[in-house]
Motif scaffolding. Sequence first.
Motif, PDB file in Angstrom:
ATOM      1  N   GLU A 119       0.101  -9.366 -50.188  1.00 46.10           N
ATOM      2  CA  GLU A 119      -1.501  -8.286 -49.026  1.00 46.10           C
ATOM      3  C   GLU A 119      -0.599  -8.297 -47.764  1.00 46.10           C
ATOM      4  OE1 GLU A 119      -4.502 -10.970 -49.601  1.00 46.10           O
ATOM      5  OE2 GLU A 119      -5.201 -10.084 -51.542  1.00 46.10           O
ATOM      6  N   GLY A 120       0.667  -9.207 -47.579  1.00 44.52           N
ATOM      7  CA  GLY A 120       0.588  -8.796 -46.718  1.00 44.52           C
ATOM      8  C   GLY A 120       1.697  -7.852 -46.345  1.00 44.52           C
ATOM      9  N   LEU A 121       2.831  -8.087 -47.383  1.00 43.39           N
ATOM     10  CA  LEU A 121       3.941  -6.588 -47.198  1.00 43.39           C
ATOM     11  C   LEU A 121       3.162  -5.482 -47.514  1.00 43.39           C
ATOM     12  CD1 LEU A 121       6.245  -8.194 -49.729  1.00 43.39           C
ATOM     13  CD2 LEU A 121       6.438  -7.805 -46.918  1.00 43.39           C
ATOM     14  N   ALA A 122       1.850  -5.137 -48.115  1.00 39.37           N
ATOM     15  CA  ALA A 122       1.075  -4.296 -47.961  1.00 39.37           C
ATOM     16  C   ALA A 122       0.865  -4.039 -46.673  1.00 39.37           C
ATOM     17  CB  ALA A 122      -0.370  -4.102 -49.093  1.00 39.37           C
ATOM     18  N   ALA A 123       0.059  -4.601 -46.217  1.00 41.11           N
ATOM     19  CA  ALA A 123      -0.311  -4.502 -44.903  1.00 41.11           C
ATOM     20  C   ALA A 123       0.795  -4.086 -43.826  1.00 41.11           C
ATOM     21  CB  ALA A 123      -1.132  -5.569 -44.169  1.00 41.11           C
ATOM     22  N   ILE A 124       2.277  -4.746 -44.379  1.00 33.27           N
ATOM     23  CA  ILE A 124       3.235  -4.175 -43.152  1.00 33.27           C
ATOM     24  C   ILE A 124       3.861  -2.668 -43.917  1.00 33.27           C
ATOM     25  CG2 ILE A 124       5.841  -4.699 -42.834  1.00 33.27           C
ATOM     26  CD1 ILE A 124       5.041  -7.093 -43.476  1.00 33.27           C
ATOM     27  N   HIS A 125       3.656  -2.530 -44.781  1.00 28.57           N
ATOM     28  CA  HIS A 125       3.881  -1.167 -45.281  1.00 28.57           C
ATOM     29  C   HIS A 125       2.811   0.090 -44.941  1.00 28.57           C
ATOM     30  CE1 HIS A 125       6.329  -3.331 -48.883  1.00 28.57           C
ATOM     31  NE2 HIS A 125       7.036  -3.436 -47.469  1.00 28.57           N
ATOM     32  N   ALA A 126       1.714  -0.198 -44.733  1.00 27.82           N
ATOM     33  CA  ALA A 126       0.333   0.550 -44.587  1.00 27.82           C
ATOM     34  C   ALA A 126       0.737   1.509 -43.170  1.00 27.82           C
ATOM     35  CB  ALA A 126      -0.850   0.072 -44.614  1.00 27.82           C
ATOM     36  N   CYS A 127       1.426   0.007 -42.516  1.00 30.03           N
ATOM     37  CA  CYS A 127       2.108   0.978 -40.461  1.00 30.03           C
ATOM     38  C   CYS A 127       3.466   1.145 -40.628  1.00 30.03           C
ATOM     39  CB  CYS A 127       1.680  -0.634 -40.160  1.00 30.03           C
ATOM     40  SG  CYS A 127       0.543  -1.389 -40.196  1.00 30.03           S
ATOM     41  N   GLY A 128       3.562   2.187 -41.604  1.00 39.20           N
ATOM     42  CA  GLY A 128       5.066   3.002 -42.039  1.00 39.20           C
ATOM     43  C   GLY A 128       6.440   1.306 -41.418  1.00 39.20           C
ATOM     44  N   LEU A 129       5.973   0.446 -42.112  1.00 42.03           N
ATOM     45  CA  LEU A 129       7.099  -0.806 -41.441  1.00 42.03           C
ATOM     46  C   LEU A 129       7.816  -1.396 -42.800  1.00 42.03           C
ATOM     47  CD1 LEU A 129       5.500  -2.674 -39.050  1.00 42.03           C
ATOM     48  CD2 LEU A 129       7.197  -0.195 -38.335  1.00 42.03           C
ATOM     49  N   VAL A 130       9.107  -1.544 -42.391  1.00 43.11           N
ATOM     50  CA  VAL A 130       9.664  -2.375 -44.018  1.00 43.11           C
ATOM     51  C   VAL A 130      10.207  -3.583 -43.169  1.00 43.11           C
ATOM     52  CG1 VAL A 130      11.580  -2.340 -46.069  1.00 43.11           C
ATOM     53  CG2 VAL A 130      10.072   0.071 -44.789  1.00 43.11           C
ATOM     54  N   HIS A 131      10.057  -4.897 -43.593  1.00 42.18           N
ATOM     55  CA  HIS A 131      10.027  -6.030 -43.348  1.00 42.18           C
ATOM     56  C   HIS A 131      11.651  -6.019 -42.671  1.00 42.18           C
ATOM     57  CE1 HIS A 131      10.868 -10.229 -42.150  1.00 42.18           C
ATOM     58  NE2 HIS A 131       9.233 -10.417 -42.114  1.00 42.18           N
ATOM     59  N   ARG A 132      12.228  -6.411 -43.813  1.00 40.76           N
ATOM     60  CA  ARG A 132      13.926  -6.141 -44.295  1.00 40.76           C
ATOM     61  C   ARG A 132      14.487  -7.708 -44.368  1.00 40.76           C
ATOM     62  NH1 ARG A 132      17.733  -2.055 -42.296  1.00 40.76           N
ATOM     63  NH2 ARG A 132      16.638  -2.680 -40.372  1.00 40.76           N
ATOM     64  N   ASP A 133      13.441  -8.710 -44.277  1.00 37.02           N
ATOM     65  CA  ASP A 133      14.539 -10.038 -44.306  1.00 37.02           C
ATOM     66  C   ASP A 133      12.909 -10.775 -43.989  1.00 37.02           C
ATOM     67  OD1 ASP A 133      16.104 -11.669 -43.271  1.00 37.02           O
ATOM     68  OD2 ASP A 133      15.317 -12.485 -41.480  1.00 37.02           O
ATOM     69  N   LEU A 134      12.755 -10.369 -45.670  1.00 37.45           N
ATOM     70  CA  LEU A 134      11.032 -11.492 -45.953  1.00 37.45           C
ATOM     71  C   LEU A 134      12.156 -12.742 -47.046  1.00 37.45           C
ATOM     72  CD1 LEU A 134       8.423 -12.515 -46.361  1.00 37.45           C
ATOM     73  CD2 LEU A 134       9.009 -11.351 -48.759  1.00 37.45           C
ATOM     74  N   LYS A 135      12.718 -14.016 -46.460  1.00 35.77           N
ATOM     75  CA  LYS A 135      12.646 -15.312 -46.851  1.00 35.77           C
ATOM     76  C   LYS A 135      12.087 -16.522 -46.699  1.00 35.77           C
ATOM     77  CE  LYS A 135      15.754 -15.380 -42.531  1.00 35.77           C
ATOM     78  NZ  LYS A 135      16.990 -15.874 -41.922  1.00 35.77           N
ATOM     79  N   PRO A 136      12.287 -17.325 -47.327  1.00 29.76           N
ATOM     80  CA  PRO A 136      11.825 -18.400 -47.308  1.00 29.76           C
ATOM     81  C   PRO A 136      11.299 -19.047 -45.537  1.00 29.76           C
ATOM     82  CG  PRO A 136      13.222 -18.979 -49.253  1.00 29.76           C
ATOM     83  CD  PRO A 136      13.614 -17.626 -48.501  1.00 29.76           C
ATOM     84  N   GLY A 137      12.345 -19.341 -45.137  1.00 26.69           N
ATOM     85  CA  GLY A 137      11.850 -19.474 -43.396  1.00 26.69           C
ATOM     86  C   GLY A 137      11.450 -18.458 -42.848  1.00 26.69           C
ATOM     87  N   ASN A 138      11.710 -17.383 -43.335  1.00 25.54           N
ATOM     88  CA  ASN A 138      10.452 -16.377 -42.537  1.00 25.54           C
ATOM     89  C   ASN A 138       9.372 -16.523 -43.716  1.00 25.54           C
ATOM     90  OD1 ASN A 138      12.014 -16.223 -41.005  1.00 25.54           O
ATOM     91  ND2 ASN A 138      12.367 -13.985 -41.361  1.00 25.54           N
ATOM     92  N   VAL A 139       8.653 -17.457 -43.766  1.00 34.35           N
ATOM     93  CA  VAL A 139       7.449 -17.766 -44.145  1.00 34.35           C
ATOM     94  C   VAL A 139       6.573 -19.357 -43.926  1.00 34.35           C
ATOM     95  CG1 VAL A 139       5.942 -17.733 -46.293  1.00 34.35           C
ATOM     96  CG2 VAL A 139       7.692 -16.451 -46.398  1.00 34.35           C
ATOM     97  N   ILE A 140       5.906 -18.871 -43.021  1.00 30.29           N
ATOM     98  CA  ILE A 140       4.979 -20.556 -42.485  1.00 30.29           C
ATOM     99  C   ILE A 140       3.907 -20.833 -43.754  1.00 30.29           C
ATOM    100  CG2 ILE A 140       4.253 -21.165 -41.103  1.00 30.29           C
ATOM    101  CD1 ILE A 140       6.611 -20.589 -40.190  1.00 30.29           C
ATOM    102  N   MET A 141       3.958 -22.261 -44.210  1.00 31.35           N
ATOM    103  CA  MET A 141       3.076 -22.318 -44.818  1.00 31.35           C
ATOM    104  C   MET A 141       1.864 -23.138 -44.280  1.00 31.35           C
ATOM    105  SD  MET A 141       3.986 -21.149 -47.781  1.00 31.35           S
ATOM    106  CE  MET A 141       3.478 -21.633 -48.946  1.00 31.35           C
ATOM    107  N   SER A 193      12.923  -8.732 -51.737  1.00 35.41           N
ATOM    108  CA  SER A 193      12.409  -9.467 -51.651  1.00 35.41           C
ATOM    109  C   SER A 193      11.658 -10.555 -51.883  1.00 35.41           C
ATOM    110  CB  SER A 193      13.148  -9.713 -49.648  1.00 35.41           C
ATOM    111  OG  SER A 193      14.062  -8.920 -49.303  1.00 35.41           O
ATOM    112  N   LEU A 194      10.644 -10.295 -51.857  1.00 32.87           N
ATOM    113  CA  LEU A 194       9.285 -11.058 -52.158  1.00 32.87           C
ATOM    114  C   LEU A 194       9.557 -11.990 -53.861  1.00 32.87           C
ATOM    115  CD1 LEU A 194       6.707 -11.599 -52.676  1.00 32.87           C
ATOM    116  CD2 LEU A 194       5.826  -9.297 -53.721  1.00 32.87           C
ATOM    117  N   GLY A 195      10.616 -11.325 -55.425  1.00 30.43           N
ATOM    118  CA  GLY A 195      10.757 -12.041 -56.116  1.00 30.43           C
ATOM    119  C   GLY A 195      12.048 -12.859 -55.791  1.00 30.43           C
ATOM    120  N   CYS A 196      12.458 -13.132 -55.162  1.00 30.75           N
ATOM    121  CA  CYS A 196      13.484 -13.558 -55.017  1.00 30.75           C
ATOM    122  C   CYS A 196      13.059 -15.187 -54.374  1.00 30.75           C
ATOM    123  CB  CYS A 196      14.622 -13.271 -53.572  1.00 30.75           C
ATOM    124  SG  CYS A 196      16.134 -12.044 -54.563  1.00 30.75           S
TER     125      CYS A 196
END
Length: 603
Positions: A119-141, A193-196
Amino acid sequence: MDRLRDGDPRRIGPYRLEGRLGAGGMGEVFLGVSAGGRRVAVKVIRAEHLSRPEFRVRFAREVEAARKVGGFYTAQVVEADPEADEPWMATAYVPGPSLREAAPLDVAGVRALGVALAEGLAAIHACGLVHRDLKPGNVIMSRDGPRIIDFGIARAAEATALTSTGAVVGTYAFMSPEQVRADTAGPASDVFSLGCVLAFAATGRGPFDAAEVPGIVHRIVSAPPDLTGVPAELRPAIAACLAKEPQRRPSPGEAARLLAASPRGTGRRAVLAGGAAVGAAAVLGVPALLWWWPGDAGGEGATPLKTPRPVVLAGGPVATVRLAFTPDSATLVCAGAGQIWRWTVATGRGTAHELGGEGADQLTALSGDGRLLATLRGNGPIQLWDAATGSRRRTIMPEGRMFTKAFSADGRTLATVGANGIELWDTATGRRTGTFAPRSGGTFHLAFDATGERIAAVGSRGHVQIHDLRPGRDIENAVAGPVNVLFTFAPDGRTAATDVVDTTGRDAYTIRILDLRAGTPRRDLVGHEGTVQALAFSPDGRVLASAAGDGTIRLWETGTGDHFATLEWEKSDGTALAFSPDGRLLAAGAGSSNGRVRLWRFS
């Protein structure tokens, strides 16, 4: 949080700094407090980059991207001054560990995380953006759900400047194949990257982990993901995200639906032949091996073959890495993810041996006679296994070893890549028998000829080096021009087949037959509509089989280049092919986590 260091600022903008939250290649992040006691995360450019205009532009773009997205699954921008002498950005402070610290999670936790990130990626893409660095260190739990942070290399989906096509930007272990190749990385790149990230969330390790960057890159581009340890009910959704070709990946919304769906009780195979087979597959809940025998006349381009009649057996590996037949063509051997499978061709009955964690190598080597396997896991030694019994034969410890390795056809020699170059080992004694230096960059692929006297090494830039082991020298000018990844000798040793990159864009998925004596291309084979994943010559060299990501296996007459049959196959993230020594059987195994193996008998 760490204490502030001696050289750290004590105030940035209106915020008093209390500690260090983290640092990356471009910036540092501090915990800041406003005059009213509000806690924020304050990011600044590293001091050594302040004088470089490109870093200021990237930082300003990060601020713009983060402001655009907002939303529940990101950290909201509170204030920023990208034009300051020392540019800074303050976002809402999100307390909690990163996913890198929190993994592994249970099945329910991975599902919830995956749906939220999608859902977060969908929001990012809806703004016309690509994150390009989704990784465990960039996800805060955080307590109220995960947050995606760090838009430092995010870009507009249509951007062509700065860090777009032609520049490799991101964290290698979680990059998409198109990022690794420095191609255009669109929204589908974030899905990969989400799959990874989800594979990491389930197991605590990435699906393409390797000891060094060239090994990671090779696995991302050419090898199926290592989903060992990923619960079965999560594998279909994660495997779909990890498709090599962007167009085959689900959208973030589709990924969320796949993750939220309840697991099916009948396993992954939907079409089974015969009531007993249906019962076996449903009860065992494991992938199926399909044996294909001649039947009634049938499909497109299948002149020498008849429509096959499937017989389904419960069993098969999670993912097929290599296939080989025993010299008498009576037994098919499959190297899977941490398993060895063997099927008797006459009866279709199979047995499996579990190799454990040390045998879970997505770049397992299997000797051409189906006798030996070689695996490498983490920083451990290379393990040699007896394919008939599943027992360990011996260990080999090259210095600075990498995952690339290959057997000679008879299994007597193993070639490895390490700090000393390409090394040759006697599998009977475990002793090193020779070494030679690779000509260019990292070695992505090794292949012996049928005699075991020559070996081809495909470098990271597509250069093919053919080394003759008898005089111990390279054969000059045997292959003209770069290739992609695949390379296989024909049985006569005078020709070979490879996949090439067509820079004209007309025929993107081209197979080339090479004349090694003349050092020239002999002919190009065109017809696949997806990345070529495997090549295999028949024992007499008259037929070349090719498998591709378009879900087909094509059969070509090598003498004329004519395509004479198309076999329906899996849209998998990798394929293994093997002809039997008597030339009457062709086997194919899927690298994706469905474990399908098919066998065709030529009439």
